[in-house]
Motif scaffolding. Structure first.
Motif, mmCIF file in Angstrom:
data_model
loop_
_atom_site.group_PDB
_atom_site.id
_atom_site.type_symbol
_atom_site.label_atom_id
_atom_site.label_comp_id
_atom_site.label_asym_id
_atom_site.label_seq_id
_atom_site.Cartn_x
_atom_site.Cartn_y
_atom_site.Cartn_z
ATOM 1 N N ASP A 1 0.825 -1.202 0.000
ATOM 2 C CA ASP A 1 0.000 0.000 0.000
ATOM 3 C C ASP A 1 0.865 1.260 0.000
ATOM 4 O OD1 ASP A 1 -2.242 -1.602 0.054
ATOM 5 O OD2 ASP A 1 -2.646 -1.316 2.190
ATOM 6 N N GLY A 2 1.899 1.258 0.827
ATOM 7 C CA GLY A 2 2.790 2.413 0.886
ATOM 8 C C GLY A 2 3.518 2.635 -0.427
ATOM 9 N N TRP A 3 3.967 1.556 -1.039
ATOM 10 C CA TRP A 3 4.667 1.660 -2.321
ATOM 11 C C TRP A 3 3.733 2.244 -3.378
ATOM 12 C CZ3 TRP A 3 4.499 -0.141 -7.338
ATOM 13 C CH2 TRP A 3 5.697 -0.116 -8.065
ATOM 14 N N ASN A 4 2.486 1.792 -3.380
ATOM 15 C CA ASN A 4 1.518 2.310 -4.356
ATOM 16 C C ASN A 4 1.210 3.789 -4.120
ATOM 17 O OD1 ASN A 4 0.983 0.093 -6.074
ATOM 18 N ND2 ASN A 4 -0.285 -0.865 -4.511
ATOM 19 N N ARG A 5 1.041 4.179 -2.848
ATOM 20 C CA ARG A 5 0.754 5.590 -2.547
ATOM 21 C C ARG A 5 1.893 6.489 -3.018
ATOM 22 N NH1 ARG A 5 -0.788 3.552 2.597
ATOM 23 N NH2 ARG A 5 1.116 4.452 3.501
ATOM 24 N N ALA A 6 3.119 5.998 -2.859
ATOM 25 C CA ALA A 6 4.306 6.778 -3.250
ATOM 26 C C ALA A 6 4.642 6.612 -4.725
ATOM 27 C CB ALA A 6 5.497 6.362 -2.396
ATOM 28 N N GLU A 7 3.828 5.847 -5.441
ATOM 29 C CA GLU A 7 4.046 5.589 -6.863
ATOM 30 C C GLU A 7 5.452 5.051 -7.116
ATOM 31 O OE1 GLU A 7 3.061 9.264 -8.783
ATOM 32 O OE2 GLU A 7 0.897 8.855 -8.694
#
Length: 284
Positions: free
Chosen positions: A74-80
């Protein structure tokens, strides 16, 4: 590629092109021969790879490991995909809290992994670890463990109380001293390593490292098979050695693109980006 948190039985191979290099990777998991549930989980993205090994029983360990890798994804996706070391630690703190709330602090998980980080002076692996899951680097026919186990037997070995041979057989080998979601210690250890073509990074739960020696692991990593075949072979060998625990393995190969590969990829990008193409835009 969007981040994906994987359950126990997923396996595939893919690639990404950072700065003239590309990554081939494979991953897989097996419940083992003596367990009813697979409490391991993994996260696979273009630049972030991790393995978590849950503990707690009665499906609580499975929940803990799944929450750990899902929080990272989730964090990786939020940070693109533009993630730093500090963000990894923040995601792990978030995972710790989520696990405690979901399991009433009755379950925990290890986690180990690596982030591909791009700096002005080049690419590097940012390796992180909590517990006794491990990250290794195989390069120039040498295997190097990049993480230190947070376990009772590792502390005993460091203190000279047991030998290296006893690490695999000691009755306290499964007692860890740091975990997400349980206990008072959950901060990750971090280390860095330069990224170079020809490297092979491996992340695993202790279902592999507890069954195979470093020499056996190094022999398989150096046998010349592709990433996914190597993962499958490692898991197979851990089962042949006893399969006493769940086993999860991720292998990431760093390879150099040759001129023909780069030209072909550039042509493909130009074709997809061309404003003259008919019909709707195509997706890879």
């Amino acid at each position: 590629m969007a981040a994906s948190a994987e359950g126990p039985e997923e396996a595939q191979e893919s690639r990404q092109e950072p700065a003239g290099l590309y990554l081939d990777y494979g991953y897989g998991s097996h419940v083992g021969l003596r367990r009813e549930l697979n409490e391991d989980s993994s996260v696979i993205t273009d630049t972030l790879f991790a393995v978590a090994d849950g503990m707690g029983g009665h499906e609580a360990g499975e929940v803990a490991s799944a929450l750990a890798v899902q929080t990272l994804a989730d964090g990786w996706n939020r940070a693109e995909g533009r993630v730093s070391r500090d963000q990894i630690q923040a995601y792990l703190g978030e995972a710790d809290q989520r696990i405690r709330e979901a399991t009433d602090s009755k379950a925990g998980t290890t986690v180990s992994g690596a982030l591909l980080e791009d700096h002005e002076d080049g690419l590097s692996w940012v390796v992180f670890n909590i517990g006794d899951s491990r990250t290794y680097l195989y390069e120039q026919a040498e295997l190097r463990q990049l993480t230190r186990d947070h376990s009772q037997v590792q502390d005993m070995f460091d203190s000279g109380l047991i030998t290296a041979e006893e690490l695999h057989s000691h009755p306290q080998r499964n007692v860890i001293t740091r975990a997400l979601g349980a206990g008072e210690m959950w901060d990750a250890d971090f280390t860095t390593a330069a990224v170079r073509a020809g490297q092979r990074l491996m992340i695993c739960s202790d279902g592999l490292s507890g069954e195979l020696t470093d020499d056996e692991i190094g022999r398989i990593l150096g046998a010349g098979r592709n990433a996914q075949d190597t993962v499958d072979w490692l898991i197979h060998q851990s089962l042949r050695a006893g399969g006493r625990d769940n086993v999860t393995v991720v292998v990431v190969d760093v390879q150099q693109q040759d001129v023909q590969q780069q030209d072909a990829r550039q042509q493909d990008v130009q074709q997809h980006d061309s404003p003259k193409q008919d019909g709707p835009p195509q997706e890879d």
